[in-house]
Design a protein around this motif. Structure first.
Motif, mmCIF file in Angstrom:
data_model
loop_
_atom_site.group_PDB
_atom_site.id
_atom_site.type_symbol
_atom_site.label_atom_id
_atom_site.label_comp_id
_atom_site.label_asym_id
_atom_site.label_seq_id
_atom_site.Cartn_x
_atom_site.Cartn_y
_atom_site.Cartn_z
ATOM 1 N N THR A 119 -1.473 -4.739 -9.990
ATOM 2 C CA THR A 119 -0.083 -4.218 -9.280
ATOM 3 C C THR A 119 -0.034 -4.718 -7.939
ATOM 4 O OG1 THR A 119 -0.008 -1.944 -10.452
ATOM 5 C CG2 THR A 119 1.447 -1.921 -8.541
ATOM 6 N N LEU A 120 -1.181 -4.452 -7.063
ATOM 7 C CA LEU A 120 -1.407 -5.221 -5.690
ATOM 8 C C LEU A 120 -0.874 -6.594 -5.829
ATOM 9 C CD1 LEU A 120 -4.302 -3.458 -4.130
ATOM 10 C CD2 LEU A 120 -2.023 -3.643 -3.145
ATOM 11 N N ALA A 121 -1.642 -7.249 -6.662
ATOM 12 C CA ALA A 121 -1.474 -8.754 -6.786
ATOM 13 C C ALA A 121 0.151 -9.071 -7.019
ATOM 14 C CB ALA A 121 -2.426 -9.373 -7.977
ATOM 15 N N LEU A 142 0.782 -1.381 0.094
ATOM 16 C CA LEU A 142 0.159 0.102 0.035
ATOM 17 C C LEU A 142 0.890 1.285 -0.076
ATOM 18 C CD1 LEU A 142 -2.726 -1.020 2.365
ATOM 19 C CD2 LEU A 142 -2.930 -0.783 0.085
ATOM 20 N N ARG A 143 2.012 1.248 0.494
ATOM 21 C CA ARG A 143 3.075 2.339 0.582
ATOM 22 C C ARG A 143 3.685 2.720 -0.672
ATOM 23 N NH1 ARG A 143 8.220 2.628 2.111
ATOM 24 N NH2 ARG A 143 9.043 4.594 2.901
ATOM 25 N N ARG A 144 3.690 1.582 -1.459
ATOM 26 C CA ARG A 144 4.331 2.050 -2.821
ATOM 27 C C ARG A 144 3.651 3.116 -3.658
ATOM 28 N NH1 ARG A 144 8.579 -1.178 -1.899
ATOM 29 N NH2 ARG A 144 8.366 -3.334 -2.114
ATOM 30 N N PRO A 145 4.160 3.965 -4.137
ATOM 31 C CA PRO A 145 3.320 5.242 -4.836
ATOM 32 C C PRO A 145 2.715 4.659 -6.025
ATOM 33 C CG PRO A 145 5.554 5.831 -4.331
ATOM 34 C CD PRO A 145 5.456 4.370 -4.108
ATOM 35 N N THR A 146 3.170 3.454 -6.735
ATOM 36 C CA THR A 146 2.459 2.926 -7.626
ATOM 37 C C THR A 146 1.027 2.289 -7.441
ATOM 38 O OG1 THR A 146 3.825 0.784 -7.169
ATOM 39 C CG2 THR A 146 4.457 2.026 -9.008
ATOM 40 N N GLU A 186 -2.063 13.167 -4.986
ATOM 41 C CA GLU A 186 -2.544 11.839 -5.008
ATOM 42 C C GLU A 186 -1.225 11.033 -5.002
ATOM 43 O OE1 GLU A 186 -5.511 14.460 -6.981
ATOM 44 O OE2 GLU A 186 -3.493 14.216 -7.007
ATOM 45 N N ALA A 187 0.011 11.561 -5.257
ATOM 46 C CA ALA A 187 1.027 10.755 -5.534
ATOM 47 C C ALA A 187 2.144 10.776 -4.305
ATOM 48 C CB ALA A 187 1.928 10.955 -6.781
ATOM 49 N N ILE A 188 1.473 10.555 -2.948
ATOM 50 C CA ILE A 188 2.289 10.656 -1.871
ATOM 51 C C ILE A 188 3.669 9.515 -2.121
ATOM 52 C CG2 ILE A 188 2.537 10.474 0.518
ATOM 53 C CD1 ILE A 188 -0.237 11.480 0.428
ATOM 54 N N GLY A 189 4.799 10.135 -1.686
ATOM 55 C CA GLY A 189 5.963 9.154 -1.974
ATOM 56 C C GLY A 189 6.742 9.590 -3.149
ATOM 57 N N THR A 190 6.344 10.524 -4.243
ATOM 58 C CA THR A 190 6.812 10.745 -5.382
ATOM 59 C C THR A 190 7.053 12.197 -5.531
ATOM 60 O OG1 THR A 190 5.715 8.761 -6.418
ATOM 61 C CG2 THR A 190 6.440 10.449 -7.862
ATOM 62 N N VAL A 191 8.236 12.285 -5.995
ATOM 63 C CA VAL A 191 8.667 14.092 -6.408
ATOM 64 C C VAL A 191 9.096 13.740 -7.796
ATOM 65 C CG1 VAL A 191 9.084 14.805 -3.818
ATOM 66 C CG2 VAL A 191 10.910 13.812 -5.548
ATOM 67 N N ASP A 220 6.616 5.967 -14.866
ATOM 68 C CA ASP A 220 6.099 6.402 -13.930
ATOM 69 C C ASP A 220 4.532 6.177 -14.299
ATOM 70 O OD1 ASP A 220 5.032 8.004 -12.085
ATOM 71 O OD2 ASP A 220 4.979 9.960 -13.240
ATOM 72 N N ASN A 221 3.567 5.534 -13.291
ATOM 73 C CA ASN A 221 2.144 4.979 -13.578
ATOM 74 C C ASN A 221 1.296 5.803 -12.881
ATOM 75 O OD1 ASN A 221 2.283 4.470 -10.621
ATOM 76 N ND2 ASN A 221 0.834 2.778 -11.092
ATOM 77 N N ASN A 222 1.780 7.374 -12.767
ATOM 78 C CA ASN A 222 0.941 8.473 -12.188
ATOM 79 C C ASN A 222 -0.109 8.871 -13.229
ATOM 80 O OD1 ASN A 222 -0.644 10.428 -11.002
ATOM 81 N ND2 ASN A 222 1.218 11.914 -10.650
ATOM 82 N N PRO A 223 -1.358 8.566 -13.358
ATOM 83 C CA PRO A 223 -2.237 9.201 -14.447
ATOM 84 C C PRO A 223 -2.390 10.529 -14.685
ATOM 85 C CG PRO A 223 -3.539 7.991 -12.647
ATOM 86 C CD PRO A 223 -2.102 8.019 -12.271
ATOM 87 N N LEU A 224 -2.059 11.218 -13.519
ATOM 88 C CA LEU A 224 -2.047 12.702 -13.471
ATOM 89 C C LEU A 224 -0.742 13.393 -13.728
ATOM 90 C CD1 LEU A 224 -4.356 12.943 -10.116
ATOM 91 C CD2 LEU A 224 -5.145 12.743 -12.549
ATOM 92 N N ALA A 225 0.189 12.626 -14.220
ATOM 93 C CA ALA A 225 1.436 13.410 -14.249
ATOM 94 C C ALA A 225 1.432 14.474 -15.250
ATOM 95 C CB ALA A 225 2.319 12.294 -14.828
ATOM 96 N N GLN A 226 0.618 14.569 -16.354
ATOM 97 C CA GLN A 226 0.745 15.394 -17.487
ATOM 98 C C GLN A 226 -0.111 16.568 -16.909
ATOM 99 O OE1 GLN A 226 2.953 15.265 -19.867
ATOM 100 N NE2 GLN A 226 3.644 13.600 -18.399
ATOM 101 N N LEU A 227 -0.965 16.655 -15.753
ATOM 102 C CA LEU A 227 -1.741 17.598 -15.171
ATOM 103 C C LEU A 227 -0.751 18.697 -14.638
ATOM 104 C CD1 LEU A 227 -4.943 16.095 -13.648
ATOM 105 C CD2 LEU A 227 -4.673 17.125 -15.987
#
Length: 412
Positions: free
Chosen positions: A125-127, A98-102, A282-287, A208-215
């Motif tokens: 990803t969880l599985a 759960l802690r993984r940013p992904t 939304e992406a806690i753990g990522t900079v 990077d799998n953040n779906p908001l990265a281009q916002l």
């Protein structure tokens, strides 16, 4: 960067929450806020760890409430069942996943409403993370997304339509023609490298799998696509290690918090003249950071974006300001008018930057000018908050702490 989150959904089970409490994974939001080191931690501070733990419990509770369409319902139910079982047999693996940013980024993004593609990637990803951690005691079958990023293995898998069959130590992809490809079998791993270690568990990510990265909220930037800026990975690693070493040397307690909260740095280009960085609520753990030739500039950015992550973790507990988003005010660090939420983010991030320069300037008087600039910006932001902010019960201790540090720097 994004709006403050909304809580929905219940726990995986009544027993899950009780067990988590017994393991010390929760703390009341008010108790966390009253710690008085939400901005600059003192030696031995556990505030960041408490914030992360509380956020993990919230995400775990939300998972059963995520809407799954008929085609995904069975796979999602299988993942939830696997999580319940692993909480008993291998709880550490669950909290690590759960802690993984992904993983966490997708859960927080799904608060805005159902998205089948995001849920497919989340369940897969969880599985996979639980499988490689050896925490799946039974087979879990989920729909295969186009890509799975496994931080546990530091690998990324590009997949065709089909399913993933996951069990402890093994992940197999079966395509639409029922052809099987072994992705993970013990120590044998397919895929391509996705992360390289910087230091202290902090990773440079190549996927990077953040779906908001281009916002993008900053007027001088156009999204945050991965970009090494034509520089070798080795140069990125050396520069980020040097920046991290500055933080460790000048702000050791904050460096300890960075190890708790941050997991990955996403490279977003190279520029000798200016530095740009970003974070997402939304992406806690990522900079997201660009590369710059000056180590102090990178150290500033690392502190700044980590501080945003810490504040985002606090926002998981609830809103900090009653008037966070309107009206707009001048910002000491941005060319565009900002809501008070942005002003709060700025001063909260730049106070520890000021603390770094306060330490450095003793032996390096040439840094006095930059130190004074940072303090002046913080003073302007703190004054704006004092004059206009209406803090919530959760936010009031934070604003009081900011005022204390503002007074500390009077006369600089």
């Amino acid at each position: 960067m994004a709006a403050e989150g909304r809580t929905r959904g219940g726990g995986l089970s009544e027993g899950t929450g009780a067990a988590a409490d017994r393991r010390g994974l929760s703390e009341g939001a008010g108790a966390i806020a009253e710690r008085c080191d939400l901005t600059i931690p003192g030696p031995g501070s556990t505030t960041a760890r408490a914030l992360v733990s509380s956020g993990l419990r919230r995400m775990l509770a939300e998972l059963p409430g995520i809407a799954a369409g008929p085609a995904l319902r069975g796979g999602h139910a299988g993942v939830l069942r696997a999580l319940r079982e692993a909480l008993v047999s291998a709880p550490g693996a669950v909290w690590s996943a759960l802690r993984r940013p992904t993983v966490g980024t997708l859960i927080r993004c799904l608060r805005a409403g159902p998205r089948a593609d995001w849920l497919v990637e989340l369940d897969a990803t969880l599985a996979v993370e639980l499988a490689v951690a050896g925490a799946l005691t039974r087979v879990v079958v989920v729909q295969a997304p186009p890509r799975v990023v496994c931080v546990g293995l530091r690998r990324s898998f590009s997949l065709t339509p089909g399913v993933l069959r996951c069990v402890a130590g093994e992940v197999v992809h079966r395509d639409a023609a029922r052809r099987e490809t072994v992705l993970v079998a013990g120590r044998a791993v397919a895929g391509v490298p996705s992360h390289v270690e910087i230091a202290g568990g902090l990773l440079l990510t190549l996927v990077d799998n953040n779906p908001l990265a281009q916002l993008e909220a900053h007027p001088d930037k156009q999204g945050n696509a991965i970009d090494l800026g034509g520089q070798a990975i080795g140069r990125w690693l050396a520069a980020l290690r040097e920046a991290r070493a500055i933080v460790v040397g000048e702000l050791p307690a904050l460096a300890d918090e960075i190890e708790v909260v941050l997991q990955q740095v996403v490279p977003v280009g190279y520029d000798e003249m200016r530095h740009l960085s970003a974070s997402y609520q939304e992406a806690i753990g990522t900079v997201y950071m660009s590369l710059h030739p000056q180590p102090l500039t990178l150290a500033e950015a690392l502190i700044h974006e980590f501080s945003h992550n810490k504040l985002h973790a606090l926002l998981e507990q609830g809103p900090l300001l009653e008037n966070a988003w309107a009206p707009l005010f001048a910002s000491p660090v941005r060319p565009d008018p900002r809501p008070l939420h942005g002003v709060l983010l700025a001063v909260h991030a730049f106070l520890p930057v000021a603390r770094m320069y306060e330490s450095l300037v003793v032996g390096r008087p040439e840094l006095q000018r930059r130190f004074s600039e940072v303090v002046a910006g913080n003073r302007e932001a703190a004054a704006t908050l004092r004059a206009h902010a209406r803090p919530t019960a959760l936010g009031a201790p934070l604003l009081a702490e900011i005022d204390r540090w503002d007074r500390h720097y009077e006369g600089v």
